[in-house]
Design an enzyme around this catalytic site. Sequence first.
Site, short mmCIF file in Angstrom:
data_model
loop_
_atom_site.label_atom_id
_atom_site.label_comp_id
_atom_site.label_asym_id
_atom_site.label_seq_id
_atom_site.Cartn_x
_atom_site.Cartn_y
_atom_site.Cartn_z
N HIS A 267 52.07 60.86 25.31
CA HIS A 267 50.91 60.15 25.85
C HIS A 267 51.10 60.06 27.37
CE1 HIS A 267 47.54 57.52 25.99
NE2 HIS A 267 48.01 56.43 25.42
N HIS A 306 45.34 68.50 23.84
CA HIS A 306 44.77 67.15 23.73
C HIS A 306 44.18 66.98 22.35
CE1 HIS A 306 42.54 63.54 24.74
NE2 HIS A 306 43.37 63.43 25.75
N ASP A 362 47.51 65.11 32.72
CA ASP A 362 48.88 64.94 33.19
C ASP A 362 49.46 66.19 33.83
OD1 ASP A 362 49.16 62.27 32.44
OD2 ASP A 362 49.46 62.85 30.36
N1 CMC Z 1 52.40 73.23 23.79
C1 CMC Z 1 52.50 74.11 22.78
N2 CMC Z 1 51.84 74.00 21.61
C2 CMC Z 1 51.06 72.93 21.46
C3 CMC Z 1 50.88 71.96 22.47
C4 CMC Z 1 51.59 72.15 23.68
N3 CMC Z 1 51.47 71.27 24.69
N4 CMC Z 1 50.04 71.01 22.05
C5 CMC Z 1 49.69 71.36 20.82
N5 CMC Z 1 50.30 72.52 20.45
C6 CMC Z 1 50.12 73.26 19.20
C7 CMC Z 1 50.81 72.54 18.05
O1 CMC Z 1 52.14 72.95 17.91
C8 CMC Z 1 49.92 72.94 16.90
O2 CMC Z 1 50.25 74.26 16.56
P1 CMC Z 1 50.23 74.75 15.02
O3 CMC Z 1 48.79 74.65 14.59
O4 CMC Z 1 50.75 76.14 15.02
O5 CMC Z 1 51.10 73.80 14.27
C9 CMC Z 1 48.52 72.99 17.49
O6 CMC Z 1 48.73 73.26 18.88
C10 CMC Z 1 47.74 71.68 17.33
O7 CMC Z 1 48.50 70.64 17.95
P2 CMC Z 1 48.70 69.19 17.36
O8 CMC Z 1 50.10 68.76 17.67
O9 CMC Z 1 48.25 69.15 15.94
O10 CMC Z 1 47.67 68.39 18.23
P3 CMC Z 1 47.58 66.81 18.37
O11 CMC Z 1 46.15 66.50 18.56
O12 CMC Z 1 48.29 66.13 17.25
O13 CMC Z 1 48.43 66.52 19.70
C11 CMC Z 1 49.01 66.22 21.95
C12 CMC Z 1 47.86 66.32 20.93
C13 CMC Z 1 48.43 65.86 23.31
C14 CMC Z 1 49.98 65.11 21.50
C15 CMC Z 1 49.73 67.58 22.03
O14 CMC Z 1 48.84 68.57 22.49
C16 CMC Z 1 50.97 67.53 22.92
O15 CMC Z 1 52.04 67.15 22.45
N6 CMC Z 1 50.85 67.92 24.23
C17 CMC Z 1 51.96 67.82 25.15
C18 CMC Z 1 52.11 66.38 25.65
C19 CMC Z 1 51.01 66.00 26.61
O16 CMC Z 1 50.69 66.71 27.56
N7 CMC Z 1 50.46 64.80 26.40
C20 CMC Z 1 49.43 64.24 27.28
C21 CMC Z 1 48.12 64.14 26.61
S1 CMC Z 1 46.76 63.78 27.73
C22 CMC Z 1 47.05 62.23 28.43
C23 CMC Z 1 47.42 61.14 27.48
O17 CMC Z 1 47.03 61.07 26.33
O18 CMC Z 1 48.10 60.24 27.96
#
Ligand code: CMC
Length: 439
Positions: A267, A306, A362
């Site tokens: 987050h 996201h 971010d």
């Molecule tokens: N790098 C590589 N792969 C990713 C990433 C990433 N940053 N984000 C998602 N994926 C992949 C994930 O592994 C999954 O792949 P598969 O379908 O093969 O299993 C697919 O994309 C869907 O991802 P998810 O984890 O199901 O998506 P989510 O909605 O649960 O997670 C998230 C959203 C923001 C937590 C995630 O994208 C992430 O961990 N990003 C990196 C951390 C980040 O930048 N966070 C800041 C978010 S914006 C500001 C805030 O909220 O504060």
Amino acid sequence: MNNSLKVVDERTATSYDIPIRDGAIRAMDLRQVKETPDDFGLLTYDPAFLNTASCRSSITYIDGDKGILRYRGYPIEQLAEHCTFLEVAYLLIHGELPTQEQMNEWFYDVSHHTMLHETTKKFLEGFRHDAHPMGMLVSTVAALSTVYPEARDIHDPANRKHQILRLIGKMPTIAAYTYRHSVGFPYVYPDNELGYTENFMNMLWKMVEPKYMANPTIARALDILFILHADHEQNCSTNVMRSVGSSHADPFLSTAAAAAALSGPLHGGANEEVLRMLDVIGSKANVPAYIEKVKAGNFKLMGFGHRVYKNYDPRARIIKWAADQLFQVTGGNAKLDIALELERIALSDEYFIKRKLYPNVDFYSGLMYQAMGFKPEMFTVLFAIPRTAGWLAQWQELVEDPEQKIARPRQIYTGYDARDFVPMTQREITAKVKVKVEH
Ligand code: CMC
């Protein structure tokens, strides 16, 4: 056309008409779906709330597919261009942009709640010199609950407003003091003649000069970042704010809990992680190899992806523009080249395209914060300051919503069925408890 969902329970061959309103069905309407009369009724199972609306809200609108973000109906691009953060905070809390007179009063009220009780200053002094600023911030906001016990009366609108002013007013002071503590500098008292962001800079960076004068370009860039971070509907920390607030805990404790949720690397903590990641990558030439490791599932690309945006995060677009302005004054950030290369490769790579992974807020904000002179540990604190306005707007909406009750999800129990007690002498070590802690 009937605005309802027809559900047939094949177990009993019974059909149900479930009303649809605003594109949603009420989960409670499924409770009538039973296999036998003493059955509990059908539950919905939705870990991480992927498809569950927990409230009705009129604060922030996001269309993740189109990359749209609006506060109270106003596009984020227009607010970032024309408003100050404090004006946007007023909008979030009150629902409308202020007139000049309302703005003057709001500024006066907020700036007269910026000081910390001297005992709170002493509380901050108790932290180790290398304590993480987010840990200090979370604990100090929680400690304010002991300074203002009257905040517990959350049902009195005037009392709520008082605590909202205190939290928006004191957040920059706490944030600045966590920094001064970490570098061992004396705390600087707020200066009410300065704007909200300029005063924050004053409390961070004033040394022996009689009056601190903020660089206007840096102050504006920071103010824009505050606007972009002010609210984001039902994200993880806002959900915590509402969840803790639903138990009628006071707003200081609810805000502390929300800030704790924000600190996680998935987050708000992601902005700090992005800078660490860019350090690890080291140079543009290493970007392709790093991307391959991300694709192999070794780690995530921080600042990408996201839950809601499946398109370019509109905040990231504004940040790129604001960064250009800022870097003209501060000089560029050496890591910008690596970030741009990461973005370029990721946006043309099938792995990221297929999963609709774009840079989020971010990805570039940390580069700006660093160019302004902040160390990475402070980045999430800089996110928490403006998000406090959003948390409080959401908290107020929750408290005033007659449909809301204490947040209490259901579970699907997967543990043992009833079993008889075993005396200690007859127990065996199970695999589950084999993990040992090293001392
Ligand atoms: N790098 C590589 N792969 C990713 C990433 C990433 N940053 N984000 C998602 N994926 C992949 C994930 O592994 C999954 O792949 P598969 O379908 O093969 O299993 C697919 O994309 C869907 O991802 P998810 O984890 O199901 O998506 P989510 O909605 O649960 O997670 C998230 C959203 C923001 C937590 C995630 O994208 C992430 O961990 N990003 C990196 C951390 C980040 O930048 N966070 C800041 C978010 S914006 C500001 C805030 O909220 O504060």
